[in-house]
Design a protein around this motif. Structure first.
Motif, PDB file in Angstrom:
ATOM      1  N   GLN A 388       0.796  -1.225   0.000  1.00  0.00           N
ATOM      2  CA  GLN A 388       0.000   0.000   0.000  1.00  0.00           C
ATOM      3  C   GLN A 388       0.832   1.280   0.000  1.00  0.00           C
ATOM      4  O   GLN A 388       0.342   2.328  -0.399  1.00  0.00           O
ATOM      5  N   VAL A 389       2.089   1.193   0.467  1.00  0.00           N
ATOM      6  CA  VAL A 389       2.952   2.383   0.477  1.00  0.00           C
ATOM      7  C   VAL A 389       4.286   1.996  -0.167  1.00  0.00           C
ATOM      8  O   VAL A 389       5.339   2.002   0.477  1.00  0.00           O
ATOM      9  N   PRO A 390       4.287   1.655  -1.458  1.00  0.00           N
ATOM     10  CA  PRO A 390       5.507   1.131  -2.092  1.00  0.00           C
ATOM     11  C   PRO A 390       6.629   2.155  -2.202  1.00  0.00           C
ATOM     12  O   PRO A 390       7.796   1.771  -2.365  1.00  0.00           O
ATOM     13  N   GLU A 391       6.301   3.439  -2.109  1.00  0.00           N
ATOM     14  CA  GLU A 391       7.340   4.461  -2.234  1.00  0.00           C
ATOM     15  C   GLU A 391       8.181   4.601  -0.974  1.00  0.00           C
ATOM     16  O   GLU A 391       9.198   5.310  -0.978  1.00  0.00           O
ATOM     17  N   ALA A 392       7.789   3.937   0.112  1.00  0.00           N
ATOM     18  CA  ALA A 392       8.506   4.053   1.386  1.00  0.00           C
ATOM     19  C   ALA A 392       9.525   2.925   1.532  1.00  0.00           C
ATOM     20  O   ALA A 392       9.419   1.879   0.904  1.00  0.00           O
ATOM     21  N   ALA A 423      -8.023  11.029  11.514  1.00  0.00           N
ATOM     22  CA  ALA A 423      -8.754   9.863  10.999  1.00  0.00           C
ATOM     23  C   ALA A 423      -8.813   8.719  11.998  1.00  0.00           C
ATOM     24  O   ALA A 423      -9.389   7.674  11.700  1.00  0.00           O
ATOM     25  N   GLY A 424      -8.186   8.902  13.182  1.00  0.00           N
ATOM     26  CA  GLY A 424      -8.238   7.863  14.205  1.00  0.00           C
ATOM     27  C   GLY A 424      -7.044   6.932  14.238  1.00  0.00           C
ATOM     28  O   GLY A 424      -7.119   5.849  14.819  1.00  0.00           O
ATOM     29  N   LEU A 425      -5.921   7.344  13.630  1.00  0.00           N
ATOM     30  CA  LEU A 425      -4.708   6.520  13.610  1.00  0.00           C
ATOM     31  C   LEU A 425      -3.589   7.256  14.332  1.00  0.00           C
ATOM     32  O   LEU A 425      -3.237   8.372  13.959  1.00  0.00           O
ATOM     33  N   ARG A 426      -3.014   6.636  15.339  1.00  0.00           N
ATOM     34  CA  ARG A 426      -1.916   7.255  16.077  1.00  0.00           C
ATOM     35  C   ARG A 426      -0.585   6.853  15.457  1.00  0.00           C
ATOM     36  O   ARG A 426      -0.304   5.668  15.274  1.00  0.00           O
ATOM     37  N   ALA A 458      -5.323  -0.041   9.340  1.00  0.00           N
ATOM     38  CA  ALA A 458      -4.447   1.013   9.835  1.00  0.00           C
ATOM     39  C   ALA A 458      -3.511   1.514   8.739  1.00  0.00           C
ATOM     40  O   ALA A 458      -3.295   2.728   8.585  1.00  0.00           O
ATOM     41  N   VAL A 459      -2.949   0.600   7.949  1.00  0.00           N
ATOM     42  CA  VAL A 459      -2.052   1.005   6.866  1.00  0.00           C
ATOM     43  C   VAL A 459      -2.818   1.751   5.782  1.00  0.00           C
ATOM     44  O   VAL A 459      -2.288   2.684   5.158  1.00  0.00           O
ATOM     45  N   ALA A 460      -4.071   1.381   5.545  1.00  0.00           N
ATOM     46  CA  ALA A 460      -4.887   2.117   4.573  1.00  0.00           C
ATOM     47  C   ALA A 460      -5.076   3.561   5.024  1.00  0.00           C
ATOM     48  O   ALA A 460      -5.010   4.498   4.210  1.00  0.00           O
ATOM     49  N   ALA A 465      -3.379   9.323   4.709  1.00  0.00           N
ATOM     50  CA  ALA A 465      -2.790  10.476   5.377  1.00  0.00           C
ATOM     51  C   ALA A 465      -1.564  10.985   4.621  1.00  0.00           C
ATOM     52  O   ALA A 465      -1.309  12.190   4.559  1.00  0.00           O
ATOM     53  N   LEU A 466      -0.799  10.073   4.022  1.00  0.00           N
ATOM     54  CA  LEU A 466       0.369  10.480   3.235  1.00  0.00           C
ATOM     55  C   LEU A 466      -0.041  11.284   2.010  1.00  0.00           C
ATOM     56  O   LEU A 466       0.735  12.119   1.516  1.00  0.00           O
ATOM     57  N   ARG A 467      -1.245  11.068   1.517  1.00  0.00           N
ATOM     58  CA  ARG A 467      -1.719  11.762   0.327  1.00  0.00           C
ATOM     59  C   ARG A 467      -2.507  13.018   0.646  1.00  0.00           C
ATOM     60  O   ARG A 467      -2.974  13.713  -0.254  1.00  0.00           O
ATOM     61  N   THR A 468      -2.680  13.317   1.962  1.00  0.00           N
ATOM     62  CA  THR A 468      -3.410  14.515   2.351  1.00  0.00           C
ATOM     63  C   THR A 468      -2.507  15.728   2.229  1.00  0.00           C
ATOM     64  O   THR A 468      -1.404  15.740   2.781  1.00  0.00           O
ATOM     65  N   PRO A 469      -2.953  16.772   1.521  1.00  0.00           N
ATOM     66  CA  PRO A 469      -2.109  17.974   1.414  1.00  0.00           C
ATOM     67  C   PRO A 469      -1.843  18.588   2.777  1.00  0.00           C
ATOM     68  O   PRO A 469      -2.694  18.558   3.667  1.00  0.00           O
ATOM     69  N   ALA A 470      -0.653  19.125   2.958  1.00  0.00           N
ATOM     70  CA  ALA A 470      -0.288  19.746   4.229  1.00  0.00           C
ATOM     71  C   ALA A 470      -1.092  21.007   4.449  1.00  0.00           C
ATOM     72  O   ALA A 470      -1.325  21.795   3.515  1.00  0.00           O
TER      73      ALA A 470
END
Length: 475
Positions: A388-392, A423-426, A458-460, A465-470
């Motif tokens: 799900q996060v292949p760029e990492a 979104a509820g993820l720590r 959780a990974v989803a 969150a990684l794709r949410t603009p700052a």
């Protein structure tokens, strides 16, 4: 309300006032005191009042006074009484009248998934065996075990811990050098106080590292010097450039990078301590959990006269137990205890329970099961991140209860943590464990206290969150 021993009102303070010249009879004054206790909420609805005979004896009056007061309050609706049943409070104070509307901040969403580091699997706490250990030592403890605890800890647990550390961690210690404490932070504060009393005022810490350890050192009056960590652990060459004569190091599993102090660095670290007439403070963090490498012995075994060894059960059992240990160099043990005269040892029965838990083999069995569970969970987390996060890029996977997720430079980690929390993820940002300017962008992902079935969801959320603009606050 069901009958419960938890809502007895026998110990409620009742102010029945002075006799006031006989203008108010005693049963009226008692009724007034009970009525006030009910209206003020000190006697809650359903609370059980004492039998009339018991309360009369407590107040030093006749039983008639109490029955008259109870009868008056039953008639007013404050109490309820039935034949063969206890007298209970039957009145609930009215809600406070509405006041001016006070604007409140929006409530934070509940945390649904926890990928922050620092906790073991609390669902897997060995409740039955721990309860068995507590029950056994409560029944077998001799009377003097129930007196004031030895500030250094109970001799039985100190002996057990010394044996355990020699057997499982390669430590060189005896019970006389072991002190029982509330955890690693408590152990570090005690150690720093002892060093300060011996004239050592400068302490080096790993960079990045656990911020609470830095705070503990400064609270004891030491000046802190961050020293960088690379793929072989602490940079001893950089340590030698500081004025420090003591250093805190995670040799078996450095937090948060997950690196292991290499054999060459270990030897150089011990030589450094001898050259500066200083000390190494070894935080044996997460040492019990290793998956892709053999166990690594403690540095303390290389030079027990120069190394303090700190450990606890916070990451293996639960931080709620508040049980840890501190192994001091024999020559420093008197100074350690003299510098911490008011340090309180954990409750004696808890100490004895941990000793029994270890001696009966239950601690080793728990660790074996935990290693299998954490290895499987780590593999699932890495596999899910790869999909799900292949760029990492993932590092620090060989041991412990967390990994590092390295992200592209275009990712704002602080904004990611904020978006994930909404979104509820720590999550935890690696920058939060740095004292200096960050070198790369990474998240510290803990997998100790999350269920296997929760990892895909959780990974989803992390991916989203990684794709949410700052936002403006993150720029």
């Amino acid at each position: 309300m069901a009958v419960s021993r938890t809502n007895l009102a026998w110990a409620t303070l009742l102010d029945i006032g002075p006799a006031d010249g006989g203008r108010r009879r005693l049963h009226d004054r008692l009724a007034h005191a009970l009525r006030a206790a009910v209206r003020e909420g000190r006697l809650a609805e359903g609370a059980v009042l004492p039998p009339s005979r018991a309360l009369a004896e407590e107040l030093g009056c006749s039983r008639w006074v109490v029955t008259e007061a109870y009868g008056q309050l039953v008639a007013e609706g404050y109490l309820s009484a039935r034949v063969g049943s206890a007298t209970r409070v039957a009145w609930l104070p009215d809600a406070a009248p509405p006041g001016p509307r006070v604007p409140r901040e929006p409530a934070r969403p509940p945390i649904r998934y926890d990928l922050a580091p620092g906790l073991p699997d609390l669902r897997a706490f060995p409740r039955r065996r721990w309860a068995d250990a507590v029950r056994a030592v409560t029944g077998s403890a001799v009377h003097y075990d129930l007196g004031l605890p030895d500030p250094a800890g109970h001799a039985e647990l100190r002996t057990t811990v010394a044996r355990y550390l020699r057997r499982s961690r390669g430590a060189d210690t005896g019970a006389g050098s072991v002190s029982v404490c509330a955890g690693v932070t408590d152990a570090l504060v005690r150690t720093c106080r002892a060093l300060r009393a011996e004239g050592i005022a400068e302490l080096a810490v790993e960079e990045p590292g656990w911020g609470r350890l830095r705070d503990a050192a400064t609270s004891a009056g030491l000046r802190v010097h961050p020293v960088p960590v690379d793929h072989d652990g602490l940079r001893v060459d950089r340590l030698a450039r500081t004025p420090a004569r003591a250093v805190v190091v995670g040799a078996a599993h450095q937090f948060p990078t997950g690196t292991v102090l290499s054999p060459a660095r270990r030897a150089r670290l011990v030589r450094w301590a001898r050259n500066v007439d200083g000390f190494v403070i070894e935080d044996d963090y997460d040492a019990e959990f290793r998956y892709d490498r053999p166990p690594v012995a403690v540095v303390q075994g290389m030079d027990p006269g120069r190394v303090f060894l700190l450990g606890s059960v916070s990451k293996t059992l639960s931080p709620a137990l508040g049980l840890g240990w501190l192994v001091a160099p024999p020559a420093m043990t008197p100074a350690l205890r003299a510098a911490n005269l008011v340090a309180a040892a954990p409750p004696v029965l808890d100490q004895l329970a941990l000793a029994a838990f270890i001696d009966r083999g239950w601690y080793d069995a728990h660790l074996r099961a935990a290693r299998r569970r954490y290895r499987s969970r780590r593999d699932l987390l890495i596999q899910t991140l790869g999909t799900q996060v292949p760029e990492a890029r993932v590092t620090g996977t060989a041991a412990g209860l967390h990994i590092l997720l390295h992200l592209p430079d275009t990712i704002d980690t602080r904004g990611t943590v904020r978006a994930a929390g909404a979104a509820g993820l720590r999550l935890a940002d690696l920058d939060d464990y740095r004292a200096n300017r960050p070198a790369d962008r990474a998240l510290v992902l803990g997998y100790g206290n999350i269920g296997d079935t929760e990892i895909p969801a959780a990974v989803a959320l992390l991916r989203d969150a990684l794709r949410t603009p700052a936002g403006p606050e993150d720029r």
